[in-house]
Write a protein that holds these residues in place. Structure first.
Motif, PDB file in Angstrom:
ATOM      1  N   GLU A  77       0.810  -1.211   0.000  1.00  0.00           N
ATOM      2  CA  GLU A  77       0.000   0.000   0.000  1.00  0.00           C
ATOM      3  C   GLU A  77       0.852   1.275   0.000  1.00  0.00           C
ATOM      4  OE1 GLU A  77      -3.397   2.083   2.767  1.00  0.00           O
ATOM      5  OE2 GLU A  77      -3.326  -0.110   2.693  1.00  0.00           O
ATOM      6  N   ASP A  78       1.963   1.268   0.755  1.00  0.00           N
ATOM      7  CA  ASP A  78       2.808   2.463   0.805  1.00  0.00           C
ATOM      8  C   ASP A  78       3.480   2.729  -0.540  1.00  0.00           C
ATOM      9  OD1 ASP A  78       4.467   0.217   1.147  1.00  0.00           O
ATOM     10  OD2 ASP A  78       5.737   1.174   2.655  1.00  0.00           O
ATOM     11  N   THR A  81       0.712   4.144  -2.866  1.00  0.00           N
ATOM     12  CA  THR A  81       0.442   5.539  -2.498  1.00  0.00           C
ATOM     13  C   THR A  81       1.539   6.455  -3.031  1.00  0.00           C
ATOM     14  OG1 THR A  81      -0.758   4.852  -0.517  1.00  0.00           O
ATOM     15  CG2 THR A  81       0.083   7.111  -0.534  1.00  0.00           C
TER      16      THR A  81
END
Length: 165
Positions: A77-78, A81
């Motif tokens: 997810e990081d 993003t």
């Protein structure tokens, strides 16, 4: 965990294989990359592996067989993003042509930078900073904007005290 982790751009592998560390020269370069990956000092990403495998050559075989554990997923997810942030900056930046932005979106470059940004890695690439370039979105230009360190292969080898003997 090592102090610095280096994430390698596809051109690091491609230039080495096609020019100065060709596989038929039996260079210790490739063994050192495997060792450094096993030590957690270097890595690359799944999208670079896919690009290398398109070559159907010695480099593709090496990436698939000998170095396959060093390609990290970009599904975190990081990383996603960071990638969205990077692509927003690229597409809002009037410096680059539409063709340059389109080419960039289809390459692993944004994902390499996103991984470096999310995981605090140093990008290794042969690309050089060109402040006013319009025809291509270069890795160092994006790294500079996001305050991500970048170096070339030879500087990485020196920092990691690699001896090619």
């Amino acid at each position: 965990m090592p102090d610095s982790v280096y994430i390698l751009d596809a051109n690091v592998f491609i230039e080495a294989a096609r020019r100065y560390y060709a596989f038929d020269l039996e260079s210790p370069f490739w063994d050192n990359l495997i060792r450094l990956a096993e030590e957690g000092r270097i890595l690359s990403i799944d999208r670079v592996k896919a690009e290398l495998e398109k070559g159907h050559d010695d480099l593709a075989d090496w990436a698939s067989n000998d170095f396959h554990n060093a390609f990290e997923s970009t599904d975190d997810e990081d990383v996603i993003t960071s990638y969205a942030e990077i692509m927003k900056w690229v597409y809002q930046n009037n410096q680059f042509t539409i063709a340059a932005k389109s080419q960039y979106a289809g390459s692993p470059d944004g994902w390499i930078i996103a991984y470096a940004h999310a995981k605090d890695c140093i990008v290794v690439t042969h690309e050089v900073l060109e402040e006013n370039i319009k025809r291509k979105v270069k890795i160092p230009n994006v790294c500079k904007n996001f305050d991500i360190k970048w170096i070339d292969t030879f500087e990485m080898l020196r920092k990691l005290n690699v001896k090619l003997k």
